[in-house]
Design a protein around this motif. Structure first.
Motif, PDB file in Angstrom:
ATOM      1  N   ALA A  76       0.836  -1.197   0.000  1.00  0.00           N
ATOM      2  CA  ALA A  76       0.000   0.000   0.000  1.00  0.00           C
ATOM      3  C   ALA A  76       0.874   1.252   0.000  1.00  0.00           C
ATOM      4  CB  ALA A  76      -0.906  -0.002   1.221  1.00  0.00           C
ATOM      5  N   LEU A  77       0.424   2.285  -0.694  1.00  0.00           N
ATOM      6  CA  LEU A  77       1.166   3.540  -0.729  1.00  0.00           C
ATOM      7  C   LEU A  77       0.833   4.431   0.457  1.00  0.00           C
ATOM      8  CD1 LEU A  77       0.883   4.390  -4.522  1.00  0.00           C
ATOM      9  CD2 LEU A  77       2.776   3.311  -3.314  1.00  0.00           C
ATOM     10  N   THR A  78      -0.323   4.211   1.057  1.00  0.00           N
ATOM     11  CA  THR A  78      -0.713   4.981   2.233  1.00  0.00           C
ATOM     12  C   THR A  78      -1.307   4.055   3.276  1.00  0.00           C
ATOM     13  OG1 THR A  78      -2.929   5.404   1.363  1.00  0.00           O
ATOM     14  CG2 THR A  78      -1.250   7.046   0.873  1.00  0.00           C
ATOM     15  N   ALA A  79      -1.189   4.468   4.529  1.00  0.00           N
ATOM     16  CA  ALA A  79      -1.806   3.715   5.615  1.00  0.00           C
ATOM     17  C   ALA A  79      -3.223   4.231   5.808  1.00  0.00           C
ATOM     18  CB  ALA A  79      -1.001   3.900   6.897  1.00  0.00           C
ATOM     19  N   ILE A  80      -4.152   3.333   6.049  1.00  0.00           N
ATOM     20  CA  ILE A  80      -5.534   3.735   6.302  1.00  0.00           C
ATOM     21  C   ILE A  80      -5.736   3.737   7.804  1.00  0.00           C
ATOM     22  CG2 ILE A  80      -7.957   3.122   5.966  1.00  0.00           C
ATOM     23  CD1 ILE A  80      -7.057   1.812   3.318  1.00  0.00           C
ATOM     24  N   PRO A  81      -5.989   4.920   8.373  1.00  0.00           N
ATOM     25  CA  PRO A  81      -6.108   5.005   9.836  1.00  0.00           C
ATOM     26  C   PRO A  81      -7.385   4.348  10.333  1.00  0.00           C
ATOM     27  CG  PRO A  81      -6.650   7.106   8.829  1.00  0.00           C
ATOM     28  CD  PRO A  81      -6.180   6.202   7.727  1.00  0.00           C
TER      29      PRO A  81
END
Length: 151
Positions: free
Chosen positions: A111-116
């Motif tokens: 993943a390119l971003t973390a999902i909070p």
């Protein structure tokens, strides 16, 4: 003579309504380009790859190419800037003068971003609704448009 685009090239993410014998409804533009219908002439027309709204590109949904004249209505126009103009200039140049060698696209392993996560104790219905469906506002707009069009 340089190739010229007939009409405007819509931004990615544009929402269009199609009404044909094969399909009917809202679709999202997921890719775009141009098509030269007559090699004897210098004009080209916008061409789009569309996916059904609200699904987008999903394994169980079909994406398909369309020409701009197949669009019944533009419901929402996607964002464009100077990079889009440069993309179009480069596309038309390659259509006229031949494709240039390109490098393969970079592949991402994760993943390119973390999902909070939602903080414990937060019980906001609007936040929960957006967490379940980040496109809820667009869906509501589309539903309103559909209701408005019905007899």
């Amino acid at each position: 003579m340089a190739l010229k685009l007939r009409g405007e090239l819509m931004g990615l993410g544009s929402i269009v309504r199609l009404e044909t014998a094969e399909v009917s409804g809202l679709f999202v533009v997921v890719a775009r380009g141009a098509f030269r219908p007559d090699t004897e002439r210098d004009d080209v027309v916008p061409r789009y790859l569309v996916a059904p709204h609200p699904y987008g590109e999903a394994p169980d949904q079909e994406t398909f190419p369309i020409l701009a004249d197949a669009i019944e209505e533009v419901v929402f126009e996607g964002y464009t800037n100077a990079a889009d103009a440069a993309f179009l200039d480069d596309l038309l140049d390659q259509m006229q003068n031949g494709r240039r060698a390109t490098k393969p696209a970079r592949r991402f392993a994760g993943a390119l971003t973390a999902i909070p996560e939602t903080p414990d104790g937060v019980n906001n219905d609007a936040t929960a609704e957006v967490a379940r469906d980040p496109f809820i506002a667009l869906r509501r707009l589309a539903d309103q448009e559909d209701r408005r069009k019905r007899p």
